[in-house]
Motif scaffolding. Structure first.
Motif, PDB file in Angstrom:
ATOM      1  N   ALA A 150       8.615 -46.773  28.111  1.00 49.79           N
ATOM      2  CA  ALA A 150       8.757 -46.863  26.661  1.00 49.79           C
ATOM      3  C   ALA A 150       7.637 -46.095  25.983  1.00 49.79           C
ATOM      4  O   ALA A 150       6.486 -46.213  26.373  1.00 49.79           O
ATOM      5  CB  ALA A 150       8.728 -48.325  26.239  1.00 49.79           C
ATOM      6  N   LYS A 151       7.982 -45.315  24.959  1.00 50.45           N
ATOM      7  CA  LYS A 151       6.956 -44.551  24.251  1.00 50.45           C
ATOM      8  C   LYS A 151       6.262 -45.434  23.238  1.00 50.45           C
ATOM      9  O   LYS A 151       5.086 -45.275  22.957  1.00 50.45           O
ATOM     10  CB  LYS A 151       7.578 -43.322  23.578  1.00 50.45           C
ATOM     11  CG  LYS A 151       6.549 -42.437  22.879  1.00 50.45           C
ATOM     12  CD  LYS A 151       7.176 -41.161  22.406  1.00 50.45           C
ATOM     13  CE  LYS A 151       6.176 -40.303  21.670  1.00 50.45           C
ATOM     14  NZ  LYS A 151       5.172 -39.745  22.545  1.00 50.45           N
ATOM     15  N   TYR A 152       7.002 -46.371  22.685  1.00 42.74           N
ATOM     16  CA  TYR A 152       6.402 -47.230  21.662  1.00 42.74           C
ATOM     17  C   TYR A 152       6.076 -48.579  22.270  1.00 42.74           C
ATOM     18  O   TYR A 152       6.916 -49.218  22.875  1.00 42.74           O
ATOM     19  CB  TYR A 152       7.359 -47.395  20.478  1.00 42.74           C
ATOM     20  CG  TYR A 152       7.691 -46.097  19.842  1.00 42.74           C
ATOM     21  CD1 TYR A 152       6.763 -45.428  19.054  1.00 42.74           C
ATOM     22  CD2 TYR A 152       8.917 -45.493  20.065  1.00 42.74           C
ATOM     23  CE1 TYR A 152       7.048 -44.204  18.494  1.00 42.74           C
ATOM     24  CE2 TYR A 152       9.202 -44.264  19.517  1.00 42.74           C
ATOM     25  CZ  TYR A 152       8.272 -43.624  18.723  1.00 42.74           C
ATOM     26  OH  TYR A 152       8.560 -42.416  18.179  1.00 42.74           O
ATOM     27  N   ILE A 153       4.845 -49.011  22.132  1.00 48.30           N
ATOM     28  CA  ILE A 153       4.342 -50.203  22.801  1.00 48.30           C
ATOM     29  C   ILE A 153       3.920 -51.215  21.749  1.00 48.30           C
ATOM     30  O   ILE A 153       3.034 -50.948  20.934  1.00 48.30           O
ATOM     31  CB  ILE A 153       3.157 -49.855  23.703  1.00 48.30           C
ATOM     32  CG1 ILE A 153       3.597 -48.777  24.686  1.00 48.30           C
ATOM     33  CG2 ILE A 153       2.637 -51.066  24.420  1.00 48.30           C
ATOM     34  CD1 ILE A 153       2.451 -48.096  25.355  1.00 48.30           C
ATOM     35  N   ALA A 154       4.580 -52.374  21.748  1.00 47.74           N
ATOM     36  CA  ALA A 154       4.214 -53.413  20.788  1.00 47.74           C
ATOM     37  C   ALA A 154       3.153 -54.303  21.411  1.00 47.74           C
ATOM     38  O   ALA A 154       3.230 -54.652  22.566  1.00 47.74           O
ATOM     39  CB  ALA A 154       5.447 -54.241  20.426  1.00 47.74           C
ATOM     40  N   VAL A 155       2.148 -54.699  20.684  1.00 45.74           N
ATOM     41  CA  VAL A 155       1.129 -55.632  21.152  1.00 45.74           C
ATOM     42  C   VAL A 155       1.129 -56.837  20.242  1.00 45.74           C
ATOM     43  O   VAL A 155       1.555 -56.779  19.097  1.00 45.74           O
ATOM     44  CB  VAL A 155      -0.272 -54.975  21.159  1.00 45.74           C
ATOM     45  CG1 VAL A 155      -0.327 -53.851  22.146  1.00 45.74           C
ATOM     46  CG2 VAL A 155      -0.643 -54.484  19.783  1.00 45.74           C
ATOM     47  N   PHE A 180      -5.278 -44.767  20.948  1.00 44.83           N
ATOM     48  CA  PHE A 180      -6.124 -45.286  22.024  1.00 44.83           C
ATOM     49  C   PHE A 180      -5.992 -46.798  22.149  1.00 44.83           C
ATOM     50  O   PHE A 180      -5.787 -47.510  21.164  1.00 44.83           O
ATOM     51  CB  PHE A 180      -7.589 -44.910  21.768  1.00 44.83           C
ATOM     52  CG  PHE A 180      -7.813 -43.435  21.677  1.00 44.83           C
ATOM     53  CD1 PHE A 180      -8.079 -42.686  22.813  1.00 44.83           C
ATOM     54  CD2 PHE A 180      -7.726 -42.775  20.452  1.00 44.83           C
ATOM     55  CE1 PHE A 180      -8.264 -41.319  22.733  1.00 44.83           C
ATOM     56  CE2 PHE A 180      -7.910 -41.409  20.361  1.00 44.83           C
ATOM     57  CZ  PHE A 180      -8.174 -40.676  21.502  1.00 44.83           C
ATOM     58  N   MET A 181      -6.126 -47.261  23.389  1.00 45.43           N
ATOM     59  CA  MET A 181      -6.158 -48.692  23.708  1.00 45.43           C
ATOM     60  C   MET A 181      -7.450 -48.971  24.452  1.00 45.43           C
ATOM     61  O   MET A 181      -8.059 -48.079  25.045  1.00 45.43           O
ATOM     62  CB  MET A 181      -4.958 -49.075  24.578  1.00 45.43           C
ATOM     63  CG  MET A 181      -3.601 -48.728  23.992  1.00 45.43           C
ATOM     64  SD  MET A 181      -3.074 -49.855  22.716  1.00 45.43           S
ATOM     65  CE  MET A 181      -2.509 -51.244  23.722  1.00 45.43           C
ATOM     66  N   ILE A 190      -5.216 -52.730  21.165  1.00 44.73           N
ATOM     67  CA  ILE A 190      -5.533 -51.589  20.319  1.00 44.73           C
ATOM     68  C   ILE A 190      -7.040 -51.517  20.122  1.00 44.73           C
ATOM     69  O   ILE A 190      -7.696 -52.514  19.797  1.00 44.73           O
ATOM     70  CB  ILE A 190      -4.815 -51.720  18.962  1.00 44.73           C
ATOM     71  CG1 ILE A 190      -3.310 -51.533  19.160  1.00 44.73           C
ATOM     72  CG2 ILE A 190      -5.338 -50.688  17.967  1.00 44.73           C
ATOM     73  CD1 ILE A 190      -2.501 -51.741  17.918  1.00 44.73           C
ATOM     74  N   SER A 191      -7.588 -50.340  20.333  1.00 44.22           N
ATOM     75  CA  SER A 191      -9.040 -50.186  20.221  1.00 44.22           C
ATOM     76  C   SER A 191      -9.478 -50.295  18.761  1.00 44.22           C
ATOM     77  O   SER A 191      -8.700 -50.043  17.829  1.00 44.22           O
ATOM     78  CB  SER A 191      -9.478 -48.848  20.807  1.00 44.22           C
ATOM     79  OG  SER A 191      -8.896 -47.775  20.091  1.00 44.22           O
ATOM     80  N   SER A 192     -10.727 -50.651  18.561  1.00 42.26           N
ATOM     81  CA  SER A 192     -11.263 -50.816  17.206  1.00 42.26           C
ATOM     82  C   SER A 192     -11.742 -49.499  16.616  1.00 42.26           C
ATOM     83  O   SER A 192     -12.269 -49.473  15.508  1.00 42.26           O
ATOM     84  CB  SER A 192     -12.417 -51.829  17.224  1.00 42.26           C
ATOM     85  OG  SER A 192     -13.441 -51.393  18.103  1.00 42.26           O
ATOM     86  N   ASN A 203      -7.379 -46.769  15.370  1.00 44.34           N
ATOM     87  CA  ASN A 203      -7.445 -46.361  16.777  1.00 44.34           C
ATOM     88  C   ASN A 203      -6.852 -44.979  17.010  1.00 44.34           C
ATOM     89  O   ASN A 203      -6.478 -44.646  18.128  1.00 44.34           O
ATOM     90  CB  ASN A 203      -6.704 -47.385  17.646  1.00 44.34           C
ATOM     91  CG  ASN A 203      -5.200 -47.331  17.440  1.00 44.34           C
ATOM     92  OD1 ASN A 203      -4.729 -47.235  16.311  1.00 44.34           O
ATOM     93  ND2 ASN A 203      -4.439 -47.382  18.519  1.00 44.34           N
ATOM     94  N   LYS A 204      -6.768 -44.146  15.965  1.00 42.84           N
ATOM     95  CA  LYS A 204      -6.080 -42.865  16.081  1.00 42.84           C
ATOM     96  C   LYS A 204      -6.950 -41.695  15.643  1.00 42.84           C
ATOM     97  O   LYS A 204      -7.758 -41.820  14.724  1.00 42.84           O
ATOM     98  CB  LYS A 204      -4.800 -42.874  15.244  1.00 42.84           C
ATOM     99  CG  LYS A 204      -3.858 -44.037  15.549  1.00 42.84           C
ATOM    100  CD  LYS A 204      -2.642 -43.982  14.666  1.00 42.84           C
ATOM    101  CE  LYS A 204      -1.865 -45.297  14.742  1.00 42.84           C
ATOM    102  NZ  LYS A 204      -1.461 -45.653  16.094  1.00 42.84           N
ATOM    103  N   ILE A 205      -6.745 -40.572  16.331  1.00 36.27           N
ATOM    104  CA  ILE A 205      -7.247 -39.275  15.861  1.00 36.27           C
ATOM    105  C   ILE A 205      -6.028 -38.493  15.410  1.00 36.27           C
ATOM    106  O   ILE A 205      -5.064 -38.334  16.165  1.00 36.27           O
ATOM    107  CB  ILE A 205      -7.989 -38.512  16.975  1.00 36.27           C
ATOM    108  CG1 ILE A 205      -9.239 -39.287  17.415  1.00 36.27           C
ATOM    109  CG2 ILE A 205      -8.371 -37.123  16.502  1.00 36.27           C
ATOM    110  CD1 ILE A 205      -9.922 -38.681  18.625  1.00 36.27           C
ATOM    111  N   VAL A 206      -6.074 -38.021  14.183  1.00 27.86           N
ATOM    112  CA  VAL A 206      -4.924 -37.321  13.611  1.00 27.86           C
ATOM    113  C   VAL A 206      -5.331 -35.887  13.301  1.00 27.86           C
ATOM    114  O   VAL A 206      -6.305 -35.646  12.579  1.00 27.86           O
ATOM    115  CB  VAL A 206      -4.423 -38.023  12.340  1.00 27.86           C
ATOM    116  CG1 VAL A 206      -3.201 -37.277  11.783  1.00 27.86           C
ATOM    117  CG2 VAL A 206      -4.077 -39.466  12.637  1.00 27.86           C
ATOM    118  N   ILE A 207      -4.590 -34.932  13.863  1.00 32.25           N
ATOM    119  CA  ILE A 207      -4.868 -33.504  13.669  1.00 32.25           C
ATOM    120  C   ILE A 207      -3.647 -32.873  13.015  1.00 32.25           C
ATOM    121  O   ILE A 207      -2.534 -32.920  13.562  1.00 32.25           O
ATOM    122  CB  ILE A 207      -5.174 -32.811  15.013  1.00 32.25           C
ATOM    123  CG1 ILE A 207      -6.354 -33.503  15.705  1.00 32.25           C
ATOM    124  CG2 ILE A 207      -5.469 -31.333  14.786  1.00 32.25           C
ATOM    125  CD1 ILE A 207      -6.547 -33.084  17.136  1.00 32.25           C
TER     126      ILE A 207
END
Length: 605
Positions: free
Chosen positions: A6-11, A79-80, A92-94, A168-172
Motif C-alpha cells: 500500500a502506498k498510503y499508510i494510515a497510523v 518520514f517515519m 510519523i516523525s516530529s 514530517n515532510k520535505i516538499v520540493i
C-alpha cells in the motif's frame, strides 16, 4: 498479483508541533497528506540549499511525485520514526532530517542528500513519473559507512526549485524551464555498484539513472567535441582501469537530458568471464554451460538436460519485481521451452527411465505441486487431480518403467505414494504403506527405495530401505542426509549426529559389505554429488573464513578406488551437480546484478 504494498499508510496517532511550541497528541495523520506550504523563493538549479530539523534514525517512508500544472511538479518526501522494521511499529516523525540539495550539470540531476536515514520503504509509481513533465526517474545510493542517503533525480529539462519542510515532510517544487536541444559527449562507466561501495570514488564521475529507469551508471561532465572527451579519457584511463575493467568504459553522445543506456550484455559477460575459483594463486575461469538458468537434471542417456529459466517482470511501482520460471530442455538441436506455462519456483526435476516424461515440483506460497510433462507433446499431467497429494516434498522415478514414487500428501501428513503411468489410459495411485513419512529425499535402485525416517524420540534420523514390490522396509543406519550412487552400491552419508561427539562425519557406506570409507570428519560439508560412473564423489567444504571471502569453499573429489581426496580449488559459493563425464563437475552460482540476479551453471574439470 502478490508483492504489492500500500502506498498510503494510515497510523493511529501522530505527534505534531503546535504553533505555540507545545507538544500535544493529534489525530491520525496520513503520511502522504498534503502539507501546509508557504511561498518561499525559487532557486536556480545550480544553487545549493540546506535545511532540516536534525532528526536521525528515520525511515524515508514515501516519495510522492505530483504534476501541479504543465509547468510545475512537486516532490514530497515523508518520514517515519520508531525502532520497528515494520511500518506498523513506526509513527510519523516530529520533523525531518537535515538535508542538502545540489545539482549535476549535463544530463541534469537534482541531488538530495538526507542525513540520519536508517531505513527506506518508499515506492515510486510509474504513473506518477509518467504524469510529471519534469521528473524522469529517481536513482538511490544507500549509505555505506555513513547514515547519508542520496537521491539522484533525473529531470526532463532545466528547472528552478524551492524546498521547505512541514511536519514530517520535505516538499520540493520544481518549475520547468525549456532547454534548447543540444548534444554533448560523456564518458560512461558501468561502475555504480563500485561507486556505492566506495571502491571507485572520483570528483569527475557521478551517478546517473539509466534509460531503463532502474539501473545506475557513472557519467562524466559534458564535452563539446569528440577530441575533448578522447583527450580527457586518455589522461584518466590508467587511473580508472586500475580499479574498473576497461570494457566497462565507453564514450556516449547524448541529447539534452537523454538518459544513457545500461549495458546488460556487458555486465553478464563480465560475470561469466570472472574467476570462480583459485588454486596455487592462479585464478580459474569456469566454462558456462547455462547462462541465466538453473540446472535441474540430465536425461538418462546424458544427451539432454532440463533446466529452469527465471524471468523478472517490473510491477507498477519502481523497484517491485515479480518473478516466474519456465521449464527448458537442451539437446543436440538447441534449447526449447518445454511448456507454455509459467511456474513460481521449480525445486527439482527428473526424467523417467525412457526420457518420455519429466516430473518436477513447482513451489508456490501454499504448496509444492508435483507435475509431469510429456517431452514429446508438451502435455501436462497433474497427479493431484488423480488423488495424489497436493504437497510433495520429493519424488523418484522407477528404474525400469513409468512408475513414480513420492513423499506427498497434505502439509502435515504425508505418505509414500506411487503414481503408476504404465498405462496412460488407466493411471492409478496407491500407497506403498499406511505409515506416515517425514520429509526426505528419495533415491532408488532396482526395486529398493531409500529415504529418511525420524529416529527414537525424533532426536535423530535414520536411513531406511523399502522394497517397491512388497512394501517391506528396514533400517540401514543413522544419518542426516544421503545420496545413493548410480550403480546402487554405495550410500554417501553426511552425518551431524555422531555419538562420539564429532561435529561432522562424511563417509561412504557399502550397501553390500556394510563397510564405511571416511572422507571427512569435523569439517562442514556444504554440498556433494556423485560422478556419472560412481567412481568419484565431488564435495565442497566450508573454509571457516567468513562468507564475505571471495572463495569461501574448497572443492574436492574423493576417488573410491584410491581411497583419497583430491583438492581441486578454492571456490565461490555454489551448488554442485553431476556433469556428463566423471572428470567434470557442474557448479551453479547466483550473481547479483543491480536490479536482479543471474544464475550461471559452469562446467569445471
Amino acid at each position: 498479483m502478490k508483492g504489492f504494498y500500500a502506498k498510503y499508510i494510515a497510523v493511529t496517532a501522530a505527534i505534531i508541533f503546535l504553533l505555540s511550541g507545545c507538544l500535544n497528541a493529534g489525530p491520525a495523520v496520513d503520511i502522504t497528506e498534503s502539507p501546509q506550504i508557504t511561498m518561499e523563493p525559487f532557486f536556480a538549479s545550480s544553487e545549493a540549499f540546506s535545511g532540516g530539523d536534525g532528526l536521525t534514525q528515520l525511515n524515508l517512508a514515501d516519495i510522492k511525485i505530483e504534476s501541479l500544472s504543465d509547468e510545475q511538479s512537486r516532490i514530497t518526501l515523508s518520514f517515519m520514526s520508531g525502532g520497528g522494521v515494520s511500518l506498523a511499529d513506526q509513527h510519523i516523525s516530529s520533523g525531518v532530517p537535515n538535508y542538502n540539495i545540489s545539482h549535476i550539470e549535463g544530463v541534469d540531476r537534482m541531488v538530495i542528500r538526507l542525513d540520519g536515514i536508517s531505513n527506506w520503504s518508499y515506492k515510486i509509481y510509474e504513473e506518477e513519473l509518467e504524469s510529471s513533465n519534469i521528473v524522469q526517474g529517481i536513482l538511490r545510493r544507500e549509505p555505506i559507512g555513513s547514515s547519508s542517503l542520496y537521491l539522484y533525480i533525473s529531470t526532463i529539462d532545466e528547472y528552478s526549485y524551492r524546498a521547505e519542510s512541514s511536519a514530517n515532510k520535505i516538499v520540493i517544487t520544481l518549475n520547468h524551464i525549456n532547454e534548447t536541444e543540444e548534444y554533448k559527449y560523456y564518458i560512461k562507466i558501468n561502475a555504480f555498484e563500485e561507486y556505492k561501495n566506495g571502491y571507485f570514488v572520483s570528483n569527475d564521475f557521478y551517478p546517473c539513472l539509466s534509460s531503463d529507469g532502474k539501473n545506475g551508471v557513472l557519467l562524466s561532465k559534458p564535452f563539446d567535441t569528440k577530441e575533448e572527451v578522447d583527450a580527457y579519457l586518455d589522461s584518466r584511463r590508467t587511473e580508472i582501469e586500475s580499479i574498473i575493467d576497461g570494457s566497462e568504459i565507453s564514450i556516449e553522445l547524448l541529447g539534452s537530458n537523454q538518459l544513457p543506456e545500461y549495458d546488460y550484455e556487458d555486465q553478464i559477460q563480465q560475470i561469466i568471464s570472472s574467476p570462480i575459483g583459485s588454486k596455487g594463486g592462479e585464478e580459474i575461469i569456469g566454462t558456462p554451460l547455462i547462462t541465466g538458468g538453473r540446472f535441474l537434471s540430465w536425461s538418462n542417456d546424458r544427451k539432454s538436460f532440463v533446466y529452469a529459466k527465471p524471468y523478472n517482470i517490473l510491477g507498477s511501482q519502481v523497484g517491485d519485481v515479480y518473478s516466474y520460471e519456465e521449464l527448458w530442455i537442451r539437446n543436440k538441436d538447441g534449447d526449447f521451452n518445454l511448456s507454455s506455462q509459467k511456474y513460481t519456483s521449480i525445486l527439482s526435476a527428473d526424467y523417467s527411465y525412457d526420457n518420455k516424461f519429466i516430473a518436477f515440483i513447482d513451489q508456490n506460497d501454499e504448496t509444492r505441486m508435483l507435475q509431469i510433462v510429456n517431452t514429446e507433446t508438451g502435455g501436462i499431467y497433474l497427479p493431484s487431480d488423480d488423488g495424489f497429494g497436493i504437497d510433495t516434498s520429493s519424488f523418484v522415478w522407477s528404474a525400469n518403467d513409468n512408475r513414480l514414487y513420492a513423499i506427498t500428501g497434505e502439509r502435515d501428513s504425508k505418505q509414500l505414494l506411487c503414481y503408476d503411468m504404465r498405462m496412460l489410459s488407466n493411471i492409478s495411485v496407491y500407497a506403498m504403506t499406511e505409515e506416515e513419512y517425514m520429509e526426505s529425499s528419495l533415491n532408488l535402485h532396482d526395486t529398493s527405495i531409500y529415504y529418511l525416517q525420524a529416529g527414537e524420540g525424533n532426536l535423530t534420523t535414520d536411513i531406511y530401505k523399502a522394497d517397491t514390490e512388497t512394501g517391506h522396509s528396514s533400517k540401514i543406519l543413522s544419518g542426516n542426509s544421503f545420496m545413493l550412487s548410480g550403480d546402487g552400491k554405495y550410500l554417501l552419508i553426511n552425518d551431524m549426529q555422531q555419538s562420539d561427539g564429532a561435529e561432522y562425519a562424511f563417509y561412504i557406506y557399502d550397501t553390500e559389505t556394510k563397510e564405511k570409507q571416511l572422507i571427512e570428519s569435523g569439517n562442514m560439508i556444504m554440498d556433494y554429488t556423485w560422478s556419472p560412473d560412481s567412481s568419484r564423489v565431488y564435495y565442497t567444504v566450508y573454509k571457516s573464513a567468513g562468507w564475505d571471502e571471495k572463495y569461501p569453499l574448497e572443492l574436492y573429489y574423493y576417488d573410491i578406488k584410491k581411497h583419497e581426496s583430491i583438492y581441486m580449488m578454492d571456490m565461490i559459493t555454489g551448488a554442485l551437480y553431476p556433469a556428463d563425464q566423471e572428470n567434470r563437475i557442474l557448479v551453479m552460482s547466483i550473481f547479483q546484478m543491480q536490479d536482479s540476479q543471474i544464475t550461471v551453471t559452469y562446467q569445471v574439470e
